[in-house]
Write an enzyme that holds these catalytic residues in place. Structure first.
Site, short mmCIF file in Angstrom:
data_model
loop_
_atom_site.label_atom_id
_atom_site.label_comp_id
_atom_site.label_asym_id
_atom_site.label_seq_id
_atom_site.Cartn_x
_atom_site.Cartn_y
_atom_site.Cartn_z
N GLU A 133 0.83 -1.21 0.00
CA GLU A 133 0.00 0.00 0.00
C GLU A 133 0.86 1.26 0.00
OE1 GLU A 133 -2.70 -0.68 3.34
OE2 GLU A 133 -4.05 -1.74 1.98
N ASP B 123 -7.91 -9.20 4.46
CA ASP B 123 -7.82 -8.02 5.32
C ASP B 123 -8.93 -7.88 6.35
OD1 ASP B 123 -7.05 -5.66 6.41
OD2 ASP B 123 -7.64 -4.40 4.72
N GLU C 297 -12.84 -1.71 11.77
CA GLU C 297 -12.80 -1.07 10.46
C GLU C 297 -13.85 -1.62 9.49
OE1 GLU C 297 -8.98 -1.56 8.56
OE2 GLU C 297 -9.68 -0.72 6.66
O1 GCW Z 1 -7.08 -2.77 6.63
C1 GCW Z 1 -6.21 -2.01 5.87
C2 GCW Z 1 -6.52 -0.60 6.23
C3 GCW Z 1 -5.37 0.35 6.19
C4 GCW Z 1 -4.22 -0.29 6.95
C5 GCW Z 1 -3.85 -1.59 6.29
C6 GCW Z 1 -2.75 -2.33 7.01
C7 GCW Z 1 -2.58 0.75 8.33
O2 GCW Z 1 -7.58 -0.16 5.41
O3 GCW Z 1 -5.78 1.56 6.75
O4 GCW Z 1 -3.12 0.56 7.05
O5 GCW Z 1 -4.95 -2.45 6.29
O6 GCW Z 1 -3.05 -3.23 7.77
O7 GCW Z 1 -1.59 -2.01 6.81
#
Ligand code: GCW
Length: 697
Positions: A286, A360, A388
């Protein structure tokens, strides 16, 4: 006293007379020295609780003068040494709690090999008192099954918390180190009470500024507050820090100047924080910089940091949450593809930190195929406590059951019973380092976690990090008794509600193995229709693949082959439609809308029924809670009631939007009895939430 949630599960309300008498009879005297800050903390906690339970402080004495003394300490205390307790059963961090006798006087002993063990034992004893357990004939031995039990705070230096729904960061960086908020101490107490022994202060999307002297001084001040409670400070490392802070031209992990920079930086950190825990790193994921920018591997990057850390007893937690913008491989496969070839290549003080599922933190995912696939590399579990993808602050979703499901999953790598818990606690592969991380749900909100019920997720995480085999129900029950009431007629309905809550969220958001249908960026609410984002795997349509022919992501041998990353028996189970559990069906398979489910009904009809069921369970939760009026303090009662009403509305919104969207593709009528969505699809598609909280910055 009005309750506002600040006291968490450490409320210690005055006990009813009979219970107060029993508690007092087992603590007529306290034999506890305060020779170290940790022992002093244990004694202070006991004094505070006993005073509050019984109305008067216990007498502190050097040795028991009557029956009913409570004695705590390590074998350094002659009194404890004289009891010849089997302290081997306590290990380095654990404890024994025993009913014993000293010179013919009945006593209760909390004994350990370390001061930290005494503190943990003290909190266990307080749990016994809080939940009104019998206090005679005690013979308890407990020690943690993982070594590193950390909260990962995704907290930025400007106090914004990424994916935080409980206010701002509790770290007031600007006022540190001069001002130490009392909250920091209460944070450390709460962590210690469930065995959490580490805190990663900063976001994994890291800012190199946190490694500058000014910020190290601030971190050192926090470390000073946490130290008596056995909580070590960790930081995140931005991989490009040698360029940003050091003025180097590269951050190549094999470059001698880069290595020298990190060594000097790490030595410097230890000058500020002598017991610094180590570094957590998100690299090449990311948009974060990492070793692959220099054509080096994750192991090269991790080992570069591990070497200077090892000299101080520190560790590296290197995240396996990686997926890349130019990789077209099924996202669910990428972490495994990257990391399995590196098994055995990491230094001894590196743990690879793996999210519970392959993608995730979704409401439901299968376990990550990395568990069981890296026998030579200690893998630590990463759970997300902040919700989240599970309704932010307002939805009541107890995550204990999600954690339990992930830990109980059977990798089958060494036959039946090769559970993820046995990988994580190190037993299966003989890992020397073990750990569990929880992405914190804590902020400046008075109740810490954005809602009273979110506190249970912090609590459950700590208890499961200590013992990955502990049951989610038992943990919920303890928590309710300590947090709300010990009255069985209150405990039972609340625990039942908690136990069903995560499945309800799965049903109203992403049933039958669906995932990632949330709104773009903020992840608030449903947006299964989104298909125009730059990267394919950012789009919900990438995950559900719904079209006229059916729905689901084919990951079997004839699809992306993701199932083949699991051990043969698991691959066979998930590879075949018939043997895939229905709660993961669409994660692994693309199936026609008229596919016959085990119930005999069609997939389409069942999908709609799951959505309806999720909403119905939330409605039930509302009535369950409403019936508790008067038996839970008014302040917390009102807020939970209001939040459940929000949850019910949002569950209905999720259901209606998803049903409307999927129906536009399935072109099937709704099953008998199912109501039409309240609005046409376009209505849901037009909703926008530019200021939804917690978005990445
Ligand atoms: O779940 C996703 C999130 C990001 C997060 C990423 C991660 C900290 O949307 O905000 O970044 O995972 O775990 O690195």
């Amino acid at each position: 006293m009005a309750e506002d949630g600040y006291d968490l599960w450490l409320r210690y309300p005055a006990a009813e007379p009979a219970a107060a008498e029993v508690i007092a009879a087992h603590a007529r005297e306290l034999v506890a020295d305060d020779a170290s800050p940790t022992l002093a903390a244990a004694r202070a906690e006991l004094t505070r609780a006993l005073t509050s339970f019984t109305g008067k402080p216990p007498a502190v004495v050097g040795s028991p003068t009557q029956s009913g003394a409570l004695i705590l300490g390590t074998a350094r205390s002659p009194l404890i040494a004289g009891l010849e307790l089997p302290l081997g059963r306590a290990g380095e961090e654990g404890y024994l709690i025993r009913s014993a006798s000293v010179d013919g006087r009945a006593v209760t002993v909390i004994a350990a090999n370390s001061d930290r063990g005494v503190l943990y034992g003290t909190f266990h004893y307080l749990r016994l008192l809080q939940t009104r357990q019998p206090l005679d004939g005690l013979d308890i031995a407990s020690q943690p099954r993982t070594r590193i039990r950390v909260l990962d705070h995704w907290d930025n230096l400007d106090r914004h918390v990424e994916r935080g729904y409980a206010g701002e960061s509790i770290w007031d960086w600007h006022k540190l180190p001069g001002w130490l908020e009392p909250r920091y101490t209460d944070y450390a107490r709460a962590c210690a009470s469930v065995g959490i022994n580490g805190s990663v202060l900063t976001n994994v999307n890291a800012n190199a500024t946190s490694l500058t002297p000014a910020y190290l001084e601030k971190a050192a001040a926090l470390a000073g507050v946490f130290r008596p409670y056995g909580v070590r400070v960790y930081l995140t490392a931005r991989f490009s820090a040698p360029i940003e802070l050091g003025g180097l031209k590269t951050a190549d992990p094999l470059d001698p100047a880069v290595r020298a920079w990190w060594k000097a930086k790490i030595d410097e950190i230890y000058r500020y924080i002598p017991d610094f825990g180590g570094l957590l790193v998100k690299a090449n994921s990311e948009g974060q910089p990492g070793p692959q920018d220099y054509h080096r591997t994750h192991a090269d990057g991790a080992n570069m940091l591990a070497e200077p850390l090892a000299a101080h007893g520190g560790i590296v937690m290197w995240r396996a949450f990686v997926y890349s913008s130019d990789n077209t491989e099924d996202r669910a496969k990428q972490a495994y593809s990257e990391f399995v070839p590196l098994d055995g290549k990491f230094a001894d003080n590196v743990l690879v930190q793996v999210k519970n599922g392959p993608i995730d933190f979704q409401p439901r995912e299968p376990f990550s195929p990395l568990f069981g696939a890296m026998p030579k590399t200690p893998l630590m579990m990463e759970f997300q406590l902040t919700k989240e993808y599970l309704g932010f602050a307002t939805h009541l979703v107890y995550l204990g059951t999600l954690f339990e499901e992930a830990l109980a999953a059977d990798t089958m790598v060494a036959g039946k019973g090769s559970t993820v818990a046995r990988v994580v606690d190190g037993e299966l592969h003989g890992y020397k380092l073990t750990g569990m991380a929880g992405v914190a749900n804590i902020g400046t909100d008075r109740n810490w976690s954005g809602s009273d019920f979110n506190q249970a997720n912090w609590y459950a995480f700590g208890r499961l990090a200590w013992d990955p085999f502990a049951g989610a129900r038992g943990i919920a029950e303890e928590w309710v008794r300590m947090t709300f009431s010990d009255d069985a007629s209150v405990v039972k309905p609340i625990v039942d509600m908690m136990m069903g809550s995560r499945e309800a969220a799965v049903d109203y958001m992403t049933p039958l193995g669906l995932a990632h249908l949330m709104g773009t960026g903020h992840h608030y609410g449903p947006a299964p229709w989104v298909s125009d984002l730059k990267r394919p795997e950012w789009n919900p349509t990438y995950y559900h693949r719904a079209a006229a022919d059916g729905i689901g992501f084919e990951r079997g041998p004839h699809g992306t082959g993701a199932v083949l990353q699991y051990s043969a028996p698991v691959a066979a189970r998930y590879g075949s439609v018939k043997t895939t559990p229905e709660n993961l069906l669409l994660w692994f398979h693309h199936l026609p809308w008229d596919y016959r489910m085990k119930s005999g009904d069609t997939l389409w009809n069942e999908l709609v029924r799951h959505y309806d069921h999720g909403v119905a369970v939330v409605s039930q939760m509302r009535s369950t809670w409403a019936a508790l009026q008067g038996r839970v303090d008014a302040g917390r009662f009102e807020q939970v009631s209001a939040f459940l009403a929000i949850q019910e509305q949002e569950a209905q919104w999720w259901r209606d939007a998803c049903v409307a969207y999927f129906q536009s593709l399935s072109k099937r009528p709704l099953p008998a009895g199912a109501a039409a969505p309240a609005h046409p699809l376009e209505y849901y598609q037009a909703l926008k939430f530019p200021y939804a909280p917690g978005q990445a910055r």
